[in-house]
Design an enzyme around this catalytic site. Structure first.
Site, PDB file in Angstrom:
ATOM      1  N   GLU A 142       0.849  -1.192   0.000  1.00  0.00           N
ATOM      2  CA  GLU A 142       0.000   0.000   0.000  1.00  0.00           C
ATOM      3  C   GLU A 142       0.879   1.234   0.000  1.00  0.00           C
ATOM      4  OE1 GLU A 142      -2.579   0.283   3.416  1.00  0.00           O
ATOM      5  OE2 GLU A 142      -3.114   2.347   2.924  1.00  0.00           O
ATOM      6  N   GLY A 360      -2.870   6.203  26.850  1.00  0.00           N
ATOM      7  CA  GLY A 360      -2.775   7.650  26.709  1.00  0.00           C
ATOM      8  C   GLY A 360      -1.489   8.177  27.321  1.00  0.00           C
ATOM      9  N   CYS A 387      -3.246  -0.183  29.471  1.00  0.00           N
ATOM     10  CA  CYS A 387      -1.988   0.544  29.632  1.00  0.00           C
ATOM     11  C   CYS A 387      -2.169   1.741  30.579  1.00  0.00           C
ATOM     12  CB  CYS A 387      -1.423   0.962  28.277  1.00  0.00           C
ATOM     13  SG  CYS A 387       0.327   1.307  28.379  1.00  0.00           S
ATOM     14  N   GLY A 389      -4.795   3.115  31.276  1.00  0.00           N
ATOM     15  CA  GLY A 389      -5.997   2.739  32.026  1.00  0.00           C
ATOM     16  C   GLY A 389      -5.678   1.824  33.197  1.00  0.00           C
ATOM     17  N   ARG A 471       6.489   3.929  28.998  1.00  0.00           N
ATOM     18  CA  ARG A 471       7.749   4.305  29.655  1.00  0.00           C
ATOM     19  C   ARG A 471       7.663   4.158  31.168  1.00  0.00           C
ATOM     20  NH1 ARG A 471      10.854   6.807  25.848  1.00  0.00           N
ATOM     21  NH2 ARG A 471       9.620   7.944  24.323  1.00  0.00           N
ATOM     22  N   HIS A 516      -1.198  -3.802  25.722  1.00  0.00           N
ATOM     23  CA  HIS A 516      -2.342  -3.425  24.889  1.00  0.00           C
ATOM     24  C   HIS A 516      -2.954  -4.669  24.259  1.00  0.00           C
ATOM     25  CE1 HIS A 516      -1.806   0.983  24.803  1.00  0.00           C
ATOM     26  NE2 HIS A 516      -0.519   0.702  24.969  1.00  0.00           N
ATOM     27  N   GLU A 518      -5.661  -4.999  22.796  1.00  0.00           N
ATOM     28  CA  GLU A 518      -6.432  -4.699  21.573  1.00  0.00           C
ATOM     29  C   GLU A 518      -5.675  -5.028  20.286  1.00  0.00           C
ATOM     30  OE1 GLU A 518      -5.346  -2.467  23.785  1.00  0.00           O
ATOM     31  OE2 GLU A 518      -4.693  -0.591  22.858  1.00  0.00           O
TER      32      GLU A 518
END
Ligand code: GLN
Length: 539
Positions: A142, A360, A387, A389, A471, A516, A518
């Protein structure tokens, strides 16, 4: 082995779904018995997507081998059900970086190193390397951006060079957009014709045009495109808007795109294997019973549109798990800053079957997120922290259960009396020296689960591997105290030094993971933690 290459470029405008088109072409070729991999080329100077703002560029998708890549790599993984590695991602910055490094290492034997051919040659080397590494019959490439832009010209040149070198093993596909201006009321082909001409001037003649539009393409327009864009009969493929992106491979099949591509390479269909996928798409489209999931974050000056791109893997993971339980997920973006202004608004969280605080960075909206997490914990609302969260859930627990007032992460408050989340030891120097690009704890790491945990029950195994991007970490100095107060350490690194999962016992579902999850959810294999979270949310 013969490697074959399919280049995909976009015409008319951005955002027409090139990534999903690549993933879908990959899916149908895979279903016909071929090994497929996909490459994303990002025409930015950034060496990786890690330094790009997700509200501008979309989610940073982390690969197993720790690269910070474009969200399209996530689409490839989800459609192909394969791990895509760092070799399959490049940016202009990354390409130039290697050319310059080679030049400094005298690898060009005294030649003048020029933009052409040396830069496209580096692109070609990378494409071939990735194809070989994946042992792929087909490599789909792509090319980011839109045809006619200055930025992707060297990548188009690489594609052209590859076709000239092995004409039988390379084809070109253009994904275009056909508008239906409301006042005119008819579908227009001219912008596509112009885009093809621009592509022609780069020496590239597309074999197929995928025609994105609100509705299917009619015969008249197909013929028009074939004639004016100089493509073979039957190769203007209709690609109308769909309810779910997972339907796209099935739509291509209706147009016999897979067969036509194989024909182009003089190859045969080896098997037919889209049944499971068809069933899955049918479920996704049919399910009616709704489940309401709230995603709490700092959503400022971003519309719904960019939000969906910034959190695409989280959204898809929720969908996979919801469809697994035959539910239609309704997602709601909740701005955490609202809770900071008015704590009374917290009771609105009751409307949701489950709450997620995703990854975040930075301080904006954090106090609101912590309030929301507290509300979930105290009101038995299923909570999944990803994370950041997880880190914020630790802080909430420390402040409100262990009574460590002003507990915080050193990311936000360097002088907090209780740094329950602190800088990882190997990160201190990097932050001091401002070496920020590609230096977080990235990629897959093993994790060992505690036998009696929700997580263990979800995964059904003790040892797991998940992808990271952070981190900061759980500060072990507070581990004993927080455990005594009822926080369950449900997963750690095998040496027991890093806390990877926290849970609150006796709660419907309260899980926070330092990784993560997800990134590893796949349509037919929903991620265990999302699955259990949704299960709790509907119970
Ligand atoms: N900001 C946190 C850290 O760097 C969390 C990162 C994230 O959520 N990906 O550790």
């Amino acid at each position: 082995m013969i490697h074959r290459y399919i280049f995909i470029a976009g015409g008319v405008m951005s955002g027409v779904g090139k990534g999903v088109a690549c993933a879908s072409i990959g899916k149908i070729l895979q279903s016909k018995g071929y090994k497929v991999t996909a490459i994303k080329i990002d025409p930015y100077i950034n060496v990786d997507a890690g330094t790009m703002n997700p509200t501008e560029h979309g989610e940073v998708f982390v690969t197993d081998d720790g690269d910070e890549t474009d969200q399209d790599i996530g689409n490839y993984e989800r459609f192909l059900d394969e791990d895509i590695l760092s070799a399959n991602y490049m940016t202009t910055g990354r390409v130039y970086q290697s050319v310059i490094k080679r030049e400094r290492n005298l690898e060009y034997n005294g030649k003048c190193v020029e933009v052409v051919p040396h830069v496209p040659q580096e692109v070609i080397n990378r494409i071939k390397f990735a194809a070989k590494k994946a042992k792929a019959d087909f490599t789909i490439i792509e090319i980011g951006g839109t045809v006619g832009e200055y930025q992707n010209i060297l990548f188009l040149e690489a594609a052209r060079m590859m076709r000239t070198e092995t004409p039988k093993n390379v084809i070109f596909v253009m994904v275009s957009y056909l508008p239906i201006p409301s006042k005119i009321g008819e579908m227009k082909t001219k912008p596509t014709q112009t885009a093809v001409r621009t592509l022609n001037s780069a020496g590239i003649f597309p074999d197929f045009i995928l025609c994105r539009a609100e509705v299917p393409l009619d015969e008249v327009r197909k013929q028009k495109l074939e004639t004016f864009c100089n493509i073979p009969r039957g190769n203007a493929i209709s690609a109308p808007d769909v309810e779910t992106i997972y339907e796209i491979p099935l739509n291509y099949e209706k147009e016999k795109l897979g067969e036509k591509i194989l024909e182009k390479f003089s190859l045969k269909i080896k098997k037919k294997d889209l049944k499971e996928w068809q069933k899955f798409v049918l479920t996704a489209k049919r399910v009616k019973n709704e489940i309401h999931i709230g995603i709490v974050g700092k959503y400022f000056s971003t519309g719904n549109f960019t939000l969906a791109d910034s959190y695409i893997s989280v959204i898809e993971a929720i969908k996979h798990a919801s469809w697994f339980y035959k539910k239609r997920p309704i997602l709601c973006w909740i701005n955490s800053e609202e809770f900071e202004k008015d704590e009374g608004k917290l009771s609105e969280l009751k409307k949701y079957d489950g709450i997620i605080v995703p990854g975040g960075f930075g301080s904006r909206g954090v106090e609101g997120k912590i309030l929301a997490i507290q509300y979930c914990r105290e009101n038995n609302i299923p909570y999944l922290g990803l994370c950041y969260g997880m880190q914020l859930a630790t802080i909430e627990f420390a402040r409100n259960v262990a009574k460590l007032a002003k507990a915080n992460t050193t990311e936000i408050d360097k002088n907090t009396p209780y740094p329950v989340i602190h800088t990882m030891a190997d990160q201190v120097k990097k932050i001091e020296e401002k070496k920020m690009g590609g230096t977080m704890r990235l990629g897959a790491y093993p994790c060992v689960l505690a036998k009696d945990s929700i997580s263990f029950k979800a995964y059904g195994q003790k040892k797991i591997s998940e992808r990271h991007r952070h981190r900061y970490e759980f500060n072990n100095e507070y581990r004993k105290l927080l455990e005594e107060k009822g926080l369950r350490i449900a997963g750690t690194s095998p040496d027991n030094k890093l806390v990877e999962i926290i849970e609150v016992a006796g709660h419907k579902f309260f899980v926070g993971s330092q990784f993560h999850p997800e990134f590893k959810s796949r349509p037919l294999k929903p991620h265990p933690l999302f699955r259990e979270f949704i299960k709790a949310a509907i119970s």
